[in-house]
Write an enzyme that holds these catalytic residues in place. Structure first.
Site, short mmCIF file in Angstrom:
data_model
loop_
_atom_site.label_atom_id
_atom_site.label_comp_id
_atom_site.label_asym_id
_atom_site.label_seq_id
_atom_site.Cartn_x
_atom_site.Cartn_y
_atom_site.Cartn_z
N ALA A 1 14.02 6.84 0.89
CA ALA A 1 14.10 6.30 0.04
C ALA A 1 12.61 5.38 -0.41
O ALA A 1 13.28 4.80 -2.05
CB ALA A 1 15.77 5.37 0.57
N LYS A 2 12.17 5.30 -0.04
CA LYS A 2 10.99 4.12 -0.59
C LYS A 2 10.55 5.27 -1.88
O LYS A 2 10.09 6.31 -2.29
CB LYS A 2 9.96 4.45 0.78
#
Length: 375
Positions: free
Chosen positions: A185-186
């Site tokens: 998700a980063k």
């Protein structure tokens, strides 16, 4: 039409063939973990950030653990850490049998409050962990000044802030040590988990490098200088991250464009909806978090229109059951506790189509109009 929050399918669609090729090439190489791909990626991060040392590890949490262990954190040591954050900034301290000393946060930015930091320093304090969250950076100049006066090591939790900078210095290098996370998700999301430690301290860098791999020095195999960990990055993750790093600046620019549209659309909604829009540093948008006095109503309103959201975070860390042994109670950290009742994250990722951005904006504005009519 539904608007997903993470939408990993869209995020990785462009790299489908690349990913398959990387997995195949690593699979037939006999080199799976901590080999040439990892070394090349470490070099790429050093070049991108200007860090003297970059030590790739298995994830962001293990990066914190390795740094703290390398600093000698253990029983009898206090580590100052924000009351509003992901649990790793506190659990890694406790798992080394040190004491997390929670610091309240700024009521506007949600980042560690320098004034409360100074008030919480104890004779046993050795480290402070300022954390950058969402897209907002901690007040590093004020924290640095306090830390220097009290001889504290500044461990900058820059897990979400790769590419951000303040006063010309990259996030992660504003303290004495830093780290980045490559959880999918980063902003620079991997295929699987990953993290990296950055520092300009030679001794600390060498110690972290040994601790991530069973205490070995990387020269003589099976010679263990310390009791270390199996916190190594694998070759598939490293090779994909290096590939994605080539277009990373374009990815974070697209994130910034979406955030700018949100900022413009929501500017007139204060004080019911507030967004941190400080521009005295170069931001990277990991998630777009607003503060709403009617957070739960807003979330339900968006959900009914197919728009997914996330709450970061629903409970202040000192009030988590895992930290009950520290004896904190409601009201001890008023700013952190207030944020847990107001914060809501909206969808934001580089591959997010404009029509989804439009739907989010229209829904938030519609909710605000509905509230205004009934007030």
């Amino acid at each position: 039409m539904s608007v997903p929050f993470f939408n990993y399918g869209a995020r990785y669609a462009e790299d489908r063939d690349v990913i398959k090729d990387i997995v195949f090439q690593v699979g037939v190489s006999d080199n799976f973990i901590l080999k040439e791909g990892v070394a090349d990626f470490e070099q790429a991060i050093r070049a991108y950030t200007g860090a003297k040392h970059a030590i790739a590890v298995s994830n962001g949490t293990t990066a914190l653990s390795v740094i703290l262990r390398a600093l000698g954190v253990g029983p009898g040591v206090d580590v100052l850490t924000p009351a509003f954050s992901f649990i790793s900034t506190a659990s890694t301290i406790a798992l080394l049998q040190a004491r997390p000393v929670f610091v309240d946060v700024d009521p506007v930015t949600g980042m560690l409050d320098p004034a409360d930091l100074e008030a919480k320093i104890t004779p046993n304090s050795r480290v402070v962990i300022p954390t950058h969250l969402f897209s907002v950076m901690a007040n590093m100049s004020a924290i640095r000044e306090i830390a220097d006066r009290h001889q504290l090591h500044v461990l900058e939790d820059s897990a979400v802030a790769l590419g951000a900078s303040m006063n010309g210095t990259k996030a992660g290098l504003l303290g004495d040590s830093g780290l980045y996370s490559f959880f999918p998700a980063k902003p620079l999301g991997g295929i699987g988990d990953g993290g990296i430690i950055v520092t300009n301290d030679d001794e600390l860098g060498q110690r972290c490098r040994m601790l991530r791999n069973h205490g070995q020095d990387g020269i003589t195999r099976f010679l263990h200088h310390h009791l270390g960990y199996n916190h190594r990055m694998d070759e598939v993750v490293a090779r994909y991250l290096q590939h994605k790093l080539l277009r990373f600046d374009q990815l974070i620019e697209r994130r910034a464009q979406i955030a700018a549209r949100y900022n413009e659309a929501f500017a007139s909604l204060a004080p019911d909806i507030r967004v941190v829009t400080d521009d005295h540093y170069d931001r990277v948008y990991y998630t777009y978090v607003l503060q709403s006095e009617r957070r739960d109503e807003l979330q339900q309103f968006l959900q009914a229109r197919g728009i997914e959201t996330q709450i970061y975070y629903p409970l202040a860390l000192p009030l988590q059951p895992a930290f009950a042994y520290l004896g904190h109670k409601e009201g001890d950290f008023p700013h952190a506790e207030a944020l847990t009742k107001r914060s809501l994250a909206l969808p934001l990722y580089a591959e997010m189509p404009d029509e989804h951005v439009d739907l989010v904006i229209e829904a938030v504005l519609a909710h605000s109009h509905q509230v205004a009519v009934h007030v």
